[in-house]
Design a protein around this motif. Sequence first.
Motif, mmCIF file in Angstrom:
data_model
loop_
_atom_site.group_PDB
_atom_site.id
_atom_site.type_symbol
_atom_site.label_atom_id
_atom_site.label_comp_id
_atom_site.label_asym_id
_atom_site.label_seq_id
_atom_site.Cartn_x
_atom_site.Cartn_y
_atom_site.Cartn_z
ATOM 1 N N LYS A 16 0.807 -1.214 0.000
ATOM 2 C CA LYS A 16 0.000 0.000 0.000
ATOM 3 C C LYS A 16 0.844 1.270 0.000
ATOM 4 O O LYS A 16 0.481 2.274 -0.622
ATOM 5 C CB LYS A 16 -0.933 -0.006 1.218
ATOM 6 C CG LYS A 16 -1.926 1.147 1.233
ATOM 7 C CD LYS A 16 -2.877 1.034 2.403
ATOM 8 C CE LYS A 16 -3.878 2.198 2.387
ATOM 9 N NZ LYS A 16 -4.829 2.087 3.533
ATOM 10 N N ASN A 17 1.983 1.254 0.678
ATOM 11 C CA ASN A 17 2.814 2.453 0.773
ATOM 12 C C ASN A 17 4.012 2.435 -0.183
ATOM 13 O O ASN A 17 4.993 3.155 0.014
ATOM 14 C CB ASN A 17 3.290 2.648 2.203
ATOM 15 C CG ASN A 17 4.079 1.451 2.732
ATOM 16 O OD1 ASN A 17 4.103 0.389 2.117
ATOM 17 N ND2 ASN A 17 4.727 1.625 3.878
ATOM 18 N N ALA A 72 5.554 3.906 -6.032
ATOM 19 C CA ALA A 72 4.925 4.010 -7.360
ATOM 20 C C ALA A 72 3.410 3.881 -7.247
ATOM 21 O O ALA A 72 2.899 2.960 -6.614
ATOM 22 C CB ALA A 72 5.475 2.932 -8.280
ATOM 23 N N ASN A 73 2.684 4.803 -7.879
ATOM 24 C CA ASN A 73 1.219 4.817 -7.803
ATOM 25 C C ASN A 73 0.541 4.202 -9.016
ATOM 26 O O ASN A 73 -0.660 3.924 -8.975
ATOM 27 C CB ASN A 73 0.717 6.247 -7.603
ATOM 28 C CG ASN A 73 1.138 6.808 -6.263
ATOM 29 O OD1 ASN A 73 0.899 6.194 -5.222
ATOM 30 N ND2 ASN A 73 1.797 7.965 -6.285
ATOM 31 N N ASN A 74 1.275 4.012 -10.097
ATOM 32 C CA ASN A 74 0.725 3.388 -11.301
ATOM 33 C C ASN A 74 1.843 2.632 -11.997
ATOM 34 O O ASN A 74 3.004 2.669 -11.560
ATOM 35 C CB ASN A 74 0.074 4.425 -12.221
ATOM 36 C CG ASN A 74 1.033 5.553 -12.577
ATOM 37 O OD1 ASN A 74 2.132 5.321 -13.084
ATOM 38 N ND2 ASN A 74 0.625 6.790 -12.299
ATOM 39 N N GLU A 88 4.929 4.648 -13.293
ATOM 40 C CA GLU A 88 5.798 5.021 -12.187
ATOM 41 C C GLU A 88 6.561 3.804 -11.661
ATOM 42 O O GLU A 88 7.720 3.910 -11.262
ATOM 43 C CB GLU A 88 4.981 5.652 -11.062
ATOM 44 C CG GLU A 88 4.424 7.032 -11.403
ATOM 45 C CD GLU A 88 3.684 7.659 -10.228
ATOM 46 O OE1 GLU A 88 3.757 7.116 -9.106
ATOM 47 O OE2 GLU A 88 3.028 8.706 -10.439
ATOM 48 N N TYR A 141 10.566 3.366 -11.397
ATOM 49 C CA TYR A 141 11.137 3.136 -10.070
ATOM 50 C C TYR A 141 12.034 1.895 -10.048
ATOM 51 O O TYR A 141 13.142 1.938 -9.499
ATOM 52 C CB TYR A 141 10.019 2.993 -9.037
ATOM 53 C CG TYR A 141 10.522 2.908 -7.617
ATOM 54 C CD1 TYR A 141 10.750 4.058 -6.876
ATOM 55 C CD2 TYR A 141 10.780 1.665 -7.020
ATOM 56 C CE1 TYR A 141 11.227 3.985 -5.563
ATOM 57 C CE2 TYR A 141 11.259 1.584 -5.719
ATOM 58 C CZ TYR A 141 11.478 2.744 -4.994
ATOM 59 O OH TYR A 141 11.964 2.670 -3.712
ATOM 60 N N ASN A 184 -8.615 -1.186 -1.084
ATOM 61 C CA ASN A 184 -7.430 -0.323 -1.188
ATOM 62 C C ASN A 184 -6.343 -0.680 -0.166
ATOM 63 O O ASN A 184 -5.644 0.198 0.344
ATOM 64 C CB ASN A 184 -7.827 1.155 -1.025
ATOM 65 C CG ASN A 184 -8.711 1.639 -2.153
ATOM 66 O OD1 ASN A 184 -8.429 1.396 -3.329
ATOM 67 N ND2 ASN A 184 -9.790 2.324 -1.795
ATOM 68 N N LYS A 201 -1.817 -1.881 -3.826
ATOM 69 C CA LYS A 201 -1.862 -1.144 -5.086
ATOM 70 C C LYS A 201 -1.894 -2.157 -6.227
ATOM 71 O O LYS A 201 -1.089 -3.086 -6.262
ATOM 72 C CB LYS A 201 -0.648 -0.228 -5.221
ATOM 73 C CG LYS A 201 -0.665 0.945 -4.249
ATOM 74 C CD LYS A 201 0.529 1.854 -4.451
ATOM 75 C CE LYS A 201 0.449 3.046 -3.505
ATOM 76 N NZ LYS A 201 1.607 3.966 -3.660
ATOM 77 N N TYR A 225 -1.318 -2.680 -10.098
ATOM 78 C CA TYR A 225 -0.657 -2.014 -11.223
ATOM 79 C C TYR A 225 -1.146 -2.499 -12.585
ATOM 80 O O TYR A 225 -0.956 -1.818 -13.588
ATOM 81 C CB TYR A 225 0.856 -2.212 -11.125
ATOM 82 C CG TYR A 225 1.461 -1.523 -9.930
ATOM 83 C CD1 TYR A 225 1.388 -0.144 -9.782
ATOM 84 C CD2 TYR A 225 2.079 -2.263 -8.927
ATOM 85 C CE1 TYR A 225 1.942 0.491 -8.677
ATOM 86 C CE2 TYR A 225 2.638 -1.639 -7.815
ATOM 87 C CZ TYR A 225 2.551 -0.264 -7.700
ATOM 88 O OH TYR A 225 3.090 0.365 -6.590
#
Length: 334
Positions: A140-141, A144-146, A149, A153, A224, A227, A229
């Motif tokens: 979760k943390n 990279a958010n997508n 990214e 990374y 949630n 994440k 991808y």
Amino acid sequence: MKPHQKLHTSLLAGLIAIAASSYLSIAPAMAADAYPNKPITLVVPFSAGGPTDAVARLIAVPMGKDLGQTVIVENTVGAGGTIATTRVARAAPDGYILYLHHMGMATAPALYKKLPFDPMKDFEYIGQVVDVPMVLLGRKNFPANNFKELEAYIKVNKEKVTIANAGPGSVSQLCGLLLMSREGVELTTVPYKGTGPALTDLLGGQVDLLCDQTTQTVPYIKDNLVKAYGVTTLKRLPGLSNIPTLDEQGLKGFEVKAWHGLYAPKGTPPEVLAKINKALRVALNNPEVKARLGESNIEVVPMSKVTSESLKNQLDSEINKWGPVIRKAGAYAD
């Protein structure tokens, strides 16, 4: 012995030989006509509660009703499925031992340097069963958010990034190998004894990435807690339509499904295989089975794939697909 006695003895021996030959020729047909007359064992190479076990238990009941006998699911675990596969390969070819396995049937020849069986020679192919999609997940943390990214990374921080899997031969391992191969990076792999503990550590933040089946990841994605991808199918999944495929995000042709097939020992009579195939089709067309599988985005294959030829072709194709990936990565099992 007098001449007429010799003639009588010779004729008698001839009649016995003819009778024995006739019996041997009709015995398999008689056995097939009587099949099944006792419970049938459906071997699964993984522990109870896992994705393959869940599929086996869903189809076992309607298959048993169609066959008129109980189909008992038996979990024979160990060595990435090779213990169970060897057991079935050596079992009596009478239709009372069946085998449900996923794509690990195709990767074993490359993963294991010495196999006591040959997937292309030691089995009868009954038909494909289901396809289970995968999702590439991050903790979760994770920064990279997508997926774009994520690509950026891991190229810069590849030495620090960890990717979990369920052990040698697992679909999660293969998905990770393919991802690293396509991205041209080597990440630190962390093998577990199953996707359950791997997912637990991902949720706890102990590992960064995991490629896992939808059967157990959908609730965590929707809440949630991880994440997501990308999905590993070529089309978006109905239950996760907001998550793009890896294919549409630039990894053209990236497809990993935990496809499943139903097998029997080599030499099982064709008439028996036909009865089992019919029962499998009945199970896969069962509305309750379809609904239960659909809840986890598990796809029942089209009936055109529930055939011996289709499963054999799928197995051959997947052996050729995954062999080079595994050998290039040097991902051999003990």
